[in-house]
Scaffold this motif. Sequence first.
Motif, PDB file in Angstrom:
ATOM      1  N   GLY A 259       0.772  -1.244   0.000  1.00 38.47           N
ATOM      2  CA  GLY A 259       0.000   0.000   0.000  1.00 38.47           C
ATOM      3  C   GLY A 259       0.797   1.285   0.000  1.00 38.47           C
ATOM      4  O   GLY A 259       0.250   2.359  -0.265  1.00 38.47           O
ATOM      5  N   ARG A 260       2.066   1.208   0.280  1.00 37.74           N
ATOM      6  CA  ARG A 260       2.862   2.418   0.494  1.00 37.74           C
ATOM      7  C   ARG A 260       2.771   3.432  -0.664  1.00 37.74           C
ATOM      8  O   ARG A 260       2.724   4.627  -0.447  1.00 37.74           O
ATOM      9  CB  ARG A 260       4.340   1.990   0.727  1.00 37.74           C
ATOM     10  CG  ARG A 260       5.361   3.078   0.811  1.00 37.74           C
ATOM     11  CD  ARG A 260       5.076   4.112   1.868  1.00 37.74           C
ATOM     12  NE  ARG A 260       5.047   3.606   3.230  1.00 37.74           N
ATOM     13  CZ  ARG A 260       4.621   4.351   4.279  1.00 37.74           C
ATOM     14  NH1 ARG A 260       4.222   5.594   4.109  1.00 37.74           N
ATOM     15  NH2 ARG A 260       4.596   3.832   5.494  1.00 37.74           N
ATOM     16  N   THR A 261       2.775   2.925  -1.890  1.00 37.97           N
ATOM     17  CA  THR A 261       2.805   3.843  -3.043  1.00 37.97           C
ATOM     18  C   THR A 261       1.411   4.133  -3.610  1.00 37.97           C
ATOM     19  O   THR A 261       1.287   4.715  -4.688  1.00 37.97           O
ATOM     20  CB  THR A 261       3.698   3.270  -4.176  1.00 37.97           C
ATOM     21  OG1 THR A 261       3.070   2.071  -4.670  1.00 37.97           O
ATOM     22  CG2 THR A 261       5.105   2.954  -3.702  1.00 37.97           C
TER      23      THR A 261
ATOM     24  N   GLU B   3      -6.835   2.562  -0.547  1.00 39.67           N
ATOM     25  CA  GLU B   3      -7.707   3.730  -0.749  1.00 39.67           C
ATOM     26  C   GLU B   3      -7.366   4.818   0.259  1.00 39.67           C
ATOM     27  O   GLU B   3      -7.413   6.008  -0.049  1.00 39.67           O
ATOM     28  CB  GLU B   3      -9.188   3.331  -0.598  1.00 39.67           C
ATOM     29  CG  GLU B   3      -9.740   2.610  -1.801  1.00 39.67           C
ATOM     30  CD  GLU B   3      -9.467   3.339  -3.123  1.00 39.67           C
ATOM     31  OE1 GLU B   3      -9.656   4.558  -3.186  1.00 39.67           O
ATOM     32  OE2 GLU B   3      -9.029   2.670  -4.079  1.00 39.67           O
ATOM     33  N   TYR B   4      -7.049   4.406   1.468  1.00 34.91           N
ATOM     34  CA  TYR B   4      -6.720   5.383   2.512  1.00 34.91           C
ATOM     35  C   TYR B   4      -5.463   6.177   2.129  1.00 34.91           C
ATOM     36  O   TYR B   4      -5.423   7.398   2.230  1.00 34.91           O
ATOM     37  CB  TYR B   4      -6.525   4.666   3.860  1.00 34.91           C
ATOM     38  CG  TYR B   4      -6.393   5.639   5.006  1.00 34.91           C
ATOM     39  CD1 TYR B   4      -7.510   6.289   5.525  1.00 34.91           C
ATOM     40  CD2 TYR B   4      -5.139   5.946   5.535  1.00 34.91           C
ATOM     41  CE1 TYR B   4      -7.394   7.213   6.553  1.00 34.91           C
ATOM     42  CE2 TYR B   4      -5.005   6.871   6.561  1.00 34.91           C
ATOM     43  CZ  TYR B   4      -6.137   7.501   7.066  1.00 34.91           C
ATOM     44  OH  TYR B   4      -6.004   8.424   8.079  1.00 34.91           O
TER      45      TYR B   4
ATOM     46  N   VAL C 284      11.266  18.266  -4.882  1.00 33.76           N
ATOM     47  CA  VAL C 284      10.437  17.419  -4.017  1.00 33.76           C
ATOM     48  C   VAL C 284       9.895  16.317  -4.912  1.00 33.76           C
ATOM     49  O   VAL C 284       9.674  16.532  -6.097  1.00 33.76           O
ATOM     50  CB  VAL C 284       9.277  18.202  -3.352  1.00 33.76           C
ATOM     51  CG1 VAL C 284       9.800  19.309  -2.470  1.00 33.76           C
ATOM     52  CG2 VAL C 284       8.289  18.752  -4.379  1.00 33.76           C
ATOM     53  N   ARG C 285       9.701  15.144  -4.332  1.00 33.42           N
ATOM     54  CA  ARG C 285       9.201  14.026  -5.140  1.00 33.42           C
ATOM     55  C   ARG C 285       8.435  13.058  -4.241  1.00 33.42           C
ATOM     56  O   ARG C 285       8.727  12.981  -3.029  1.00 33.42           O
ATOM     57  CB  ARG C 285      10.364  13.324  -5.854  1.00 33.42           C
ATOM     58  CG  ARG C 285      11.599  13.160  -5.016  1.00 33.42           C
ATOM     59  CD  ARG C 285      12.786  12.673  -5.829  1.00 33.42           C
ATOM     60  NE  ARG C 285      13.928  12.357  -4.950  1.00 33.42           N
ATOM     61  CZ  ARG C 285      14.983  13.147  -4.783  1.00 33.42           C
ATOM     62  NH1 ARG C 285      15.083  14.305  -5.413  1.00 33.42           N
ATOM     63  NH2 ARG C 285      15.965  12.783  -3.977  1.00 33.42           N
ATOM     64  N   SER C 286       7.506  12.338  -4.813  1.00 36.63           N
ATOM     65  CA  SER C 286       6.742  11.392  -3.999  1.00 36.63           C
ATOM     66  C   SER C 286       5.993  10.413  -4.894  1.00 36.63           C
ATOM     67  O   SER C 286       5.825  10.635  -6.092  1.00 36.63           O
ATOM     68  CB  SER C 286       5.738  12.132  -3.118  1.00 36.63           C
ATOM     69  OG  SER C 286       4.751  12.756  -3.908  1.00 36.63           O
ATOM     70  N   CYS C 287       5.550   9.337  -4.244  1.00 40.13           N
ATOM     71  CA  CYS C 287       4.688   8.339  -4.885  1.00 40.13           C
ATOM     72  C   CYS C 287       3.842   7.767  -3.756  1.00 40.13           C
ATOM     73  O   CYS C 287       4.400   7.154  -2.833  1.00 40.13           O
ATOM     74  CB  CYS C 287       5.549   7.269  -5.558  1.00 40.13           C
ATOM     75  SG  CYS C 287       4.582   6.060  -6.467  1.00 40.13           S
ATOM     76  N   GLY C 288       2.548   8.023  -3.766  1.00 42.44           N
ATOM     77  CA  GLY C 288       1.724   7.603  -2.636  1.00 42.44           C
ATOM     78  C   GLY C 288       2.176   8.324  -1.391  1.00 42.44           C
ATOM     79  O   GLY C 288       2.332   9.543  -1.384  1.00 42.44           O
TER      80      GLY C 288
ATOM     81  N   VAL D  63      -1.338   4.821   8.465  1.00 42.89           N
ATOM     82  CA  VAL D  63      -2.585   5.116   9.190  1.00 42.89           C
ATOM     83  C   VAL D  63      -2.615   6.552   9.723  1.00 42.89           C
ATOM     84  O   VAL D  63      -3.528   6.923  10.453  1.00 42.89           O
ATOM     85  CB  VAL D  63      -2.788   4.130  10.372  1.00 42.89           C
ATOM     86  CG1 VAL D  63      -3.063   2.735   9.851  1.00 42.89           C
ATOM     87  CG2 VAL D  63      -1.566   4.129  11.302  1.00 42.89           C
ATOM     88  N   ILE D  64      -1.652   7.359   9.367  1.00 44.32           N
ATOM     89  CA  ILE D  64      -1.605   8.743   9.836  1.00 44.32           C
ATOM     90  C   ILE D  64      -2.895   9.464   9.386  1.00 44.32           C
ATOM     91  O   ILE D  64      -3.425   9.177   8.311  1.00 44.32           O
ATOM     92  CB  ILE D  64      -0.326   9.454   9.296  1.00 44.32           C
ATOM     93  CG1 ILE D  64      -0.036  10.747  10.063  1.00 44.32           C
ATOM     94  CG2 ILE D  64      -0.412   9.699   7.784  1.00 44.32           C
ATOM     95  CD1 ILE D  64       1.369  11.316   9.801  1.00 44.32           C
TER      96      ILE D  64
END
Length: 464
Positions: free
Chosen positions: A267-269, A351-352, A376-380, A432-433
């Motif tokens: 689920g991380r991404t 989904e969360y 800056v960069r991100s995925c999920g 879960v944050i």
Amino acid sequence: MANGHPLTNVQQRDINAVLHPYTPLHKLAETGPLVMGHGKGVYLYDTQGKEYIEGMSGLWCAGLGFGDEEMIEAANEQMRTLPYYHLFGGKGMEPATELAEKLKEIAPVPISKVFYTSSGSEANDTQVKLAWYYNNALGRPEKKKIISRVKAYHGVTVMAASLTGLPGNHKGWDLPVDRVLHTDCPHYYRFGQEGESEAEFVARLAKSLKDMIEREGPETIAAFIAEPVMGAGGVIVPPAGYFAAIEPILREHDILIIADEVINGFGRTGNWWGSQSVGMTPTTISAAKQLTAAYAPLGAVLVPEDIYQAYVDHSAQLGTFGHGFTYGGHPVGCALGVKAIEIYQRRNIVEYVRGLTPTFEARLAKIKDHPLVGEVRSCGLVGAVEMVADKNTKRPFDPAHGVGSNLAKFLEGHGAILRALGDTIAFCPPMVITGDELNELFNRFELALADTEAYVSKNGLRAQ
Ligand SMILES: Cc1ncc(COP(=O)(O)O)c(C=O)c1O
């Protein structure tokens, strides 16, 4: 003394007795260890009672945060029923079977068997041994080299550290061992050339990989290993089309594609697997970390049927399948793996994570304009902020200034924990944050960024 304060008793005892991993040992007595006492949800409390938001899920692993009662109960129950057994010599136990069934059910590609380890490093080490065993089984004893990538992180055992493409894991350790090659890192911001588009960058990397394979001889190359989104190398999200460009080259030469999903998985991404987020189609998979949400150590290697059949044939020739770890498939770890996946499914964690992603991206985007921030960069829900001395030229700070580690220290002062990978600050909060907690993490980060700017300016650290 630790930062001008006398060491507490617990800090002194730690320094007297513990050899710390990934720590500048020469500085530890001066800074003192940050000794954690307990955790609840996304919060940690040190032994002095100070609160921190854990922005890294520990080491990219505590995806359910701390103190999840269902996980605690699952561990208790398994401890009472069967606290230990193993899978050697054809033994079995229910938690190992159930977890393997679950992994087969959720895997991104058809999987036949699951081999258990205690860690991500052991999973990747096992991948290499399995690739060798497989090619020996097929009568291809020359086909043994493994291609990894610059800036990859695959662990610290002798082979996993060799696969890792970071100088700090090689220098001083007599690594990498032979049979390991490193191809380019797919980080467009850092390695894209002047005037080169992302698509051209991808094409150049694919050509470079092809050239490497031809130069070495495809008959000598067993496997290619990659994290879908690279973690410890700086949270590097490959450009669109990267895996689509390189995979046909690997397949053409019968080179196995190993996905190191140790950070990316579960689920991380924003998908069950990082490979699904970046368009990677692996042959085999390494998993660990969020597999048990870090409530117990466990790793796994997932293999398809045709490869498994080659092991069966070779085992028939040799008399056995001579590989296994005492704690591989530990029943408590497996019971926690089963429970973690059940929780991820019930709480619809994918989904969360997707629901939180716009907030995560917006807060990262807000930081982008800061004078210290290059990219800056991100995925999920995994991301990074790369700090630079010069935004226009992307010139990095002199590593000796330790700008990233100073930011991490300032951040601790503001009650949050993130990881400095050089001058890149990684974010990987528990999945879960809540939205409010995520915003609070960024509020605290912005304070630390302001402290860092003041520190950099005051000490003239941008000078060349
Ligand atoms: C992508 C990846 N692979 C492998 C590992 C090694 O896992 P472990 O520390 O459990 O050996 C890590 C650890 O951070 C990792 O990030």
